[in-house]
Design an enzyme around this catalytic site. Structure first.
Site, short mmCIF file in Angstrom:
data_model
loop_
_atom_site.label_atom_id
_atom_site.label_comp_id
_atom_site.label_asym_id
_atom_site.label_seq_id
_atom_site.Cartn_x
_atom_site.Cartn_y
_atom_site.Cartn_z
CG ASP A 1 2.72 -0.69 7.30
OD1 ASP A 1 1.96 -0.10 8.10
OD2 ASP A 1 2.31 -1.27 6.28
CG HIS B 1 -1.67 -1.21 1.41
ND1 HIS B 1 -2.71 -1.55 0.58
CD2 HIS B 1 -1.55 -2.22 2.29
CE1 HIS B 1 -3.19 -2.71 0.96
NE2 HIS B 1 -2.52 -3.14 1.99
#
Lengths: 465, 465
Positions: free
Chosen positions: B263, B175
């Site tokens: 992340d 993503h």
């Protein structure tokens, strides 16, 4: 032959110094040389100096000796400087270890993955690493062309540090355990040593038998065939570091596909080191290897006995030292043969610690010091090509992890950033919380002999608190 | 423009598939293309297929859709294969995690140093890695010239595995969290995004803001000045993965000297992850970040809600999907823009996972997949030069340790040697004994869906017992 000058720093360590002196006496090409003994412990220094002079005189060797407590004085005009000093001595190691154990770090915080050797500290040893650099920087001023033979532990961290931060020619030296280790294997297989073609490679205390040919054929199948679990389990060690054929060595060989050599056997993962019971299983009864509390106590006893004997020999000039130290046997240490080969030029093979320039070991950065076989002659150092290469599993699961711990230790030392020490412990299986890591480091910094270390780690980096 | 064929494997994951379909509808250059949806869950597959067709039709987009449960059928004539399948689903992850927690492995054995993301398993996921290779090898037979867009986790391990063991052109996709992450920083500093020149580099879920210029000047001093501990501590996250400005991110930035992006913030060391209380401190109340039991429960709830909504939307054809999914917003996913750039050739910048050929990141082997900015056009993929380079502390203390864990996971998977899984756990701070590591792995192998894994790890290697 006018001879050369060798300076031995930390010469009060009697066994080691007398081995070197013995080797010098037996090396004709170094006749006429002078040896400068340095130690800050005057009593030990005087004793070793007395024994060294007597031994040379009894041997009829032409060697001159001097003694001093001043390192800088000693290295004047030196051609070779051998640093074997353990700053703070075993008492310092023990004090740090005790603090570690109080906080849940069995055998101290310096016992780490792939580095379990009990006098090979990399975290609590600011004073030691600082002294390594002091010696190197003093040499830059006083004897810039001399060779530094780095014999004090941690050889891996120390030699890498010096090679990065000094222009001095430095080589890391370890006892010839690789030799004993390889010979144990050859002997246990009943092979003719002259027909064996072997190579070891890795880092100091982390080397592997990467090549093992017998009569030009791969001899690893012989090891696989003859070295059984049953054999390894029933074998009793004769002394704590009699571990080359231990269950731990066999297990490492079976997992990694190559035999770990010498002190590498002591440096497995926590699998072999959780506690005394585990250590006994893997290194044999009764001691559980050199790095258990029992093995280490055994070793400390020996050191004490040797020191006592040194003093008693030194105080009684009627004793024949040639009887105590027979002149026909060389010590097995590499230092004097290395100096001889470099000075007088007979080609000889050693296993030494040198920067990995031109990727002697593929996959390791060039500024990391590796332990590899080299040929020494008058021209200098010629590393052997490592072939076959080190297997990928050893690289990824053993050597690179060990290398990272060296990098972390040097990152802490160079930056003076206490958080690095804390973060290293966070990655230690014995750490249960950040508070535990913080507390043990703070208490080690508070030890009286760590004043300079405390200052370094609390005032140098903006984020230290 | 005749269009291209895209195969989406694991298309039953509604959010992701509909994002891709939405992007395809909005991309004129891909008009006329066909999309093949694959999932083994027929109910989900039918629902997504229904929604995809309706959305395209409402948008007036010229796209054809097909659906199948047979991967090999779907990839016939494909130009692009997007693999997003999670074999075994979240139920499988949860079952493995539960076994881990029973044996003292908080959040499961797959939560590892620098890899704490709860759906990024690397140890218990034999089925997933096996499926990655199955897709790649099927493509070699059926559509050897197609591109494989590896979107399923673990992207780092998976893309590296495929690139080593298959000839298929593979790219790892995540993503666009890097985008959100970098934008959060820019926004928090009140800067004009058009004047910022940034670069990120590292591995998937382990990337760092290595370049950050504002009006051509180093803008890191702005971050240092404005991002204070006080600010970070008082900031409340809006949702569990709202962590770019969290105390953990600040702490990582201060320790490593660069800001971790997206992340990567979730992937610090155990320092931030010992337990829920610790996680709350570092990732904010009330959840303690995405990877705590609370954050993860929140996420599972969302997934359930979306799935329910998917079914209800699919069953009611009177609902306007354009209202539900406004056509003016692109998803932020990189897959369709990537396909467009490669097919139609407008130069565009992405952050993608590709093998480190020609040492894009210095110091990382060439056969390891790195996540770096690249320019895509008709000619292919042009990685940017990473400048300035990644700081040494990030390399030694974060990226290389993370890389080793990738290597260890692949070593286990490829060799089928159970001892590698055990040894990985021995190096895990949660492991107290070898028996604990052994027991948890044996129980994971005994899970009903791990039959093939058990066979692989118990029969393939001579030393497995």
């Amino acid at each position: 032959m006018s001879g050369i000058k060798v300076s031995i720093i930390g010469a009060g360590s009697a066994i080691f110094s007398l081995r070197l002196v013995g080797d010098l006496c037996k090396t004709k090409g170094l006749s006429g040389s002078s040896v400068s003994l340095v130690d800050i412990n005057k009593k030990r220094l005087n004793a070793v100096h007395n024994l060294a002079e007597r031994y040379a005189s009894e041997s009829g060797a032409n060697l001159k000796f001097e003694k001093t407590t001043d390192m800088k004085q000693s290295i004047k005009d030196a051609d070779f400087v051998i640093n074997t000093a353990l700053v703070g001595g075993h008492e310092g190691l023990d004090a740090s270890r005790k603090v570690g154990e109080k906080h849940g770090y069995k055998r101290g915080i310096d016992s780490q993955e792939f580095n379990m050797v009990s006098d090979y500290p990399t975290l609590s040893n600011y004073n030691q690493l600082k002294f390594f650099l002091d010696v190197a920087h003093s040499m830059e001023e006083i004897c810039p062309n001399a060779w530094l033979l780095q014999a004090a532990n941690p050889v891996f961290e120390g030699t890498t540090l010096i090679s990065r931060y000094s222009s001095i020619k430095v080589i890391g030296f370890c006892h010839g355990h690789y030799h004993y280790g390889v010979e144990s294997i050859i002997k246990s297989l009943g092979l003719d040593v002259k027909e064996v073609n072997w190579q070891v490679a890795g880092f100091n205390h982390n080397i592997w038998l990467t090549r093992f040919l017998y009569k030009d054929k791969d001899a690893y199948p012989l090891i696989a065939h003859q070295w059984t679990e049953e054999e390894a389990m029933k074998r009793k060690p004769e002394y704590p570091f009699d571990d080359q054929m231990s269950p731990a060595a066999l297990d490492m060989y079976r997992f990694y596909g190559r035999v770990p050599i010498g002190d590498s056997v002591r440096n497995g993962s926590w699998r072999y080191h959780y506690n005394l019971e585990t250590k006994k299983k893997w290194y044999g009864e009764p001691w559980g290897g050199m790095d258990s509390e029992l093995g280490w106590a055994w070793y400390q006893d020996i050191l004490r006995t040797v020191t006592d004997k040194t003093f008693s020999l030194a105080s009684d000039e009627s004793i024949s030292l040639l009887k105590e130290f027979p002149p026909d046997v060389k010590s097995g240490e590499q230092h004097v043969p290395f100096i001889d080969a470099l000075t007088n030029g007979d080609q000889e093979r050693f296993v030494l610690n040198i920067p990995n320039k031109k990727s002697i070991i593929a996959g390791i950065p060039e500024d990391v010091v590796v332990e590899v076989p080299v040929i020494i002659d008058k021209e200098g150092i010629h590393p052997e090509e490592i072939t076959p290469p080190i297997p990928k599993r050893i690289m990824d699961m053993y050597l690179v992890p060990r290398m990272l711990r060296m990098e972390w230790a040097l990152e802490a030392f160079v930056s003076g950033d206490k958080r690095v020490l804390q973060e290293i412990l966070i990655r230690d299986p014995r750490t249960k919380s950040f508070e535990q890591a913080k507390a043990v480091i703070d208490e080690i910094l508070a030890l009286p002999f760590n004043k300079e270390m405390k200052n370094h780690y609390e005032n140098r980096c903006a984020y230290n608190k």
